[in-house]
Design a protein around this motif. Structure first.
Motif, PDB file in Angstrom:
ATOM      1  N   ALA A  68       0.817  -1.222   0.000  1.00 14.79           N
ATOM      2  CA  ALA A  68       0.000   0.000   0.000  1.00 14.79           C
ATOM      3  C   ALA A  68       0.846   1.266   0.000  1.00 14.79           C
ATOM      4  N   GLN A  69       2.023   1.231   0.623  1.00 10.77           N
ATOM      5  CA  GLN A  69       2.866   2.427   0.672  1.00 10.77           C
ATOM      6  C   GLN A  69       3.272   2.887  -0.728  1.00 10.77           C
ATOM      7  N   HIS A  70       3.477   1.939  -1.644  1.00 13.45           N
ATOM      8  CA  HIS A  70       3.842   2.303  -3.016  1.00 13.45           C
ATOM      9  C   HIS A  70       2.667   2.982  -3.727  1.00 13.45           C
ATOM     10  N   ILE A  71       1.472   2.491  -3.461  1.00  9.33           N
ATOM     11  CA  ILE A  71       0.278   3.063  -4.085  1.00  9.33           C
ATOM     12  C   ILE A  71       0.043   4.476  -3.568  1.00  9.33           C
ATOM     13  N   VAL A  72       0.288   4.707  -2.274  1.00 12.20           N
ATOM     14  CA  VAL A  72       0.111   6.044  -1.691  1.00 12.20           C
ATOM     15  C   VAL A  72       1.024   7.047  -2.403  1.00 12.20           C
ATOM     16  N   GLY A  73       2.279   6.681  -2.619  1.00 11.34           N
ATOM     17  CA  GLY A  73       3.217   7.559  -3.325  1.00 11.34           C
ATOM     18  C   GLY A  73       2.774   7.819  -4.758  1.00 11.34           C
ATOM     19  N   PHE A  74       2.297   6.765  -5.436  1.00 10.81           N
ATOM     20  CA  PHE A  74       1.809   6.901  -6.812  1.00 10.81           C
ATOM     21  C   PHE A  74       0.605   7.839  -6.859  1.00 10.81           C
ATOM     22  N   MET A  75      -0.337   7.654  -5.942  1.00 15.57           N
ATOM     23  CA  MET A  75      -1.531   8.501  -5.927  1.00 15.57           C
ATOM     24  C   MET A  75      -1.176   9.947  -5.605  1.00 15.57           C
ATOM     25  N   ARG A  76      -0.255  10.143  -4.691  1.00 19.92           N
ATOM     26  CA  ARG A  76       0.171  11.500  -4.334  1.00 19.92           C
ATOM     27  C   ARG A  76       0.736  12.210  -5.569  1.00 19.92           C
ATOM     28  N   LYS A  77       1.569  11.492  -6.337  1.00 16.94           N
ATOM     29  CA  LYS A  77       2.157  12.111  -7.523  1.00 16.94           C
ATOM     30  C   LYS A  77       1.100  12.344  -8.608  1.00 16.94           C
ATOM     31  N   LEU A  78       0.153  11.403  -8.752  1.00 18.27           N
ATOM     32  CA  LEU A  78      -0.946  11.602  -9.713  1.00 18.27           C
ATOM     33  C   LEU A  78      -1.680  12.904  -9.409  1.00 18.27           C
ATOM     34  N   LYS A  79      -2.000  13.110  -8.136  1.00 16.94           N
ATOM     35  CA  LYS A  79      -2.730  14.314  -7.719  1.00 16.94           C
ATOM     36  C   LYS A  79      -1.906  15.580  -7.946  1.00 16.94           C
ATOM     37  N   LYS A  80      -0.598  15.471  -7.760  1.00 15.21           N
ATOM     38  CA  LYS A  80       0.276  16.629  -7.938  1.00 15.21           C
ATOM     39  C   LYS A  80       0.458  16.974  -9.411  1.00 15.21           C
ATOM     40  N   VAL A  81       0.702  15.952 -10.233  1.00 19.59           N
ATOM     41  CA  VAL A  81       0.950  16.177 -11.665  1.00 19.59           C
ATOM     42  C   VAL A  81      -0.340  16.528 -12.411  1.00 19.59           C
ATOM     43  N   TYR A  82      -1.466  15.931 -11.990  1.00 22.72           N
ATOM     44  CA  TYR A  82      -2.759  16.168 -12.655  1.00 22.72           C
ATOM     45  C   TYR A  82      -3.794  16.614 -11.615  1.00 22.72           C
ATOM     46  N   PRO A  83      -3.638  17.816 -11.069  1.00 24.25           N
ATOM     47  CA  PRO A  83      -4.514  18.254  -9.973  1.00 24.25           C
ATOM     48  C   PRO A  83      -5.986  18.393 -10.362  1.00 24.25           C
ATOM     49  N   SER A  84      -6.284  18.521 -11.635  1.00 25.30           N
ATOM     50  CA  SER A  84      -7.681  18.698 -12.047  1.00 25.30           C
ATOM     51  C   SER A  84      -8.414  17.369 -12.247  1.00 25.30           C
ATOM     52  N   ILE A  85      -7.703  16.248 -12.120  1.00 21.92           N
ATOM     53  CA  ILE A  85      -8.323  14.934 -12.312  1.00 21.92           C
ATOM     54  C   ILE A  85      -8.432  14.241 -10.949  1.00 21.92           C
ATOM     55  N   PRO A  86      -9.662  13.973 -10.489  1.00 21.24           N
ATOM     56  CA  PRO A  86      -9.827  13.290  -9.203  1.00 21.24           C
ATOM     57  C   PRO A  86      -9.213  11.891  -9.225  1.00 21.24           C
ATOM     58  N   VAL A  87      -8.685  11.468  -8.078  1.00 19.69           N
ATOM     59  CA  VAL A  87      -8.119  10.135  -7.916  1.00 19.69           C
ATOM     60  C   VAL A  87      -8.964   9.393  -6.886  1.00 19.69           C
ATOM     61  N   VAL A  88      -9.473   8.220  -7.273  1.00 16.52           N
ATOM     62  CA  VAL A  88     -10.352   7.423  -6.432  1.00 16.52           C
ATOM     63  C   VAL A  88      -9.693   6.068  -6.182  1.00 16.52           C
TER      64      VAL A  88
END
Length: 138
Positions: A68-88
């Motif tokens: 899960a720790q790897h997914i948290v880092g991936f999701m954090r970067k997704l939100k940072k790089v693409y802030p206008s796209i929600p991550v679920v």
């Protein structure tokens, strides 16, 4: 606009997308995690994504798994790089087993069923379909 789902792993990321009308979930590809940001940049030049869906690895008791720790880092970067796209996040327990079963039921030969790339993209498709099914009841 499409919805894109990820079955994130440290060796491979399975990716699935919906059609523009968000009716059908389809396997897209499997790529190495180092290539994900270039892939997304290129993909988003051509297609619009409404939501990113990420499989959340949980243990049987509902607690986060070791990966899960790897997914948290991936999701954090997704939100940072693409802030206008929600991550679920979507519970991904059993998706690999379900994917292997789906591939077997499709009549694929044994060596094809064990291809990890195929299992990862089908897992991403199951994650995406789970999310789409949950939206229809909201």
């Amino acid at each position: 606009m499409r919805i894109m789902a990820f079955d994130y792993g440290t060796k491979r990321i399975g990716i699935a997308v919906t059609d523009p009308m968000q009716l059908i979930a389809t396997s897209l590809t499997t790529i190495h995690p180092e290539e994900i940001w270039t892939f997304l940049t290129d993909y988003l030049r051509e297609e619009k994504i409404e939501t990113f869906v990420v499989g959340k690895p949980l243990q049987m008791d509902g607690t986060a798994s070791q990966s899960a720790q790897h997914i948290v880092g991936f999701m954090r970067k997704l939100k940072k790089v693409y802030p206008s796209i929600p991550v679920v996040e979507v519970d991904e327990r059993f998706t690999s087993k379900m994917a292997t079963r789906v591939i077997a039921q499709s009549g694929a030969k044994r060596n094809k069923r064990q291809e990890k790339n195929l299992v990862d993209t089908v897992s991403a498709t199951i994650i995406l379909q789970t999310y789409m099914d949950s939206k229809t009841f909201l």
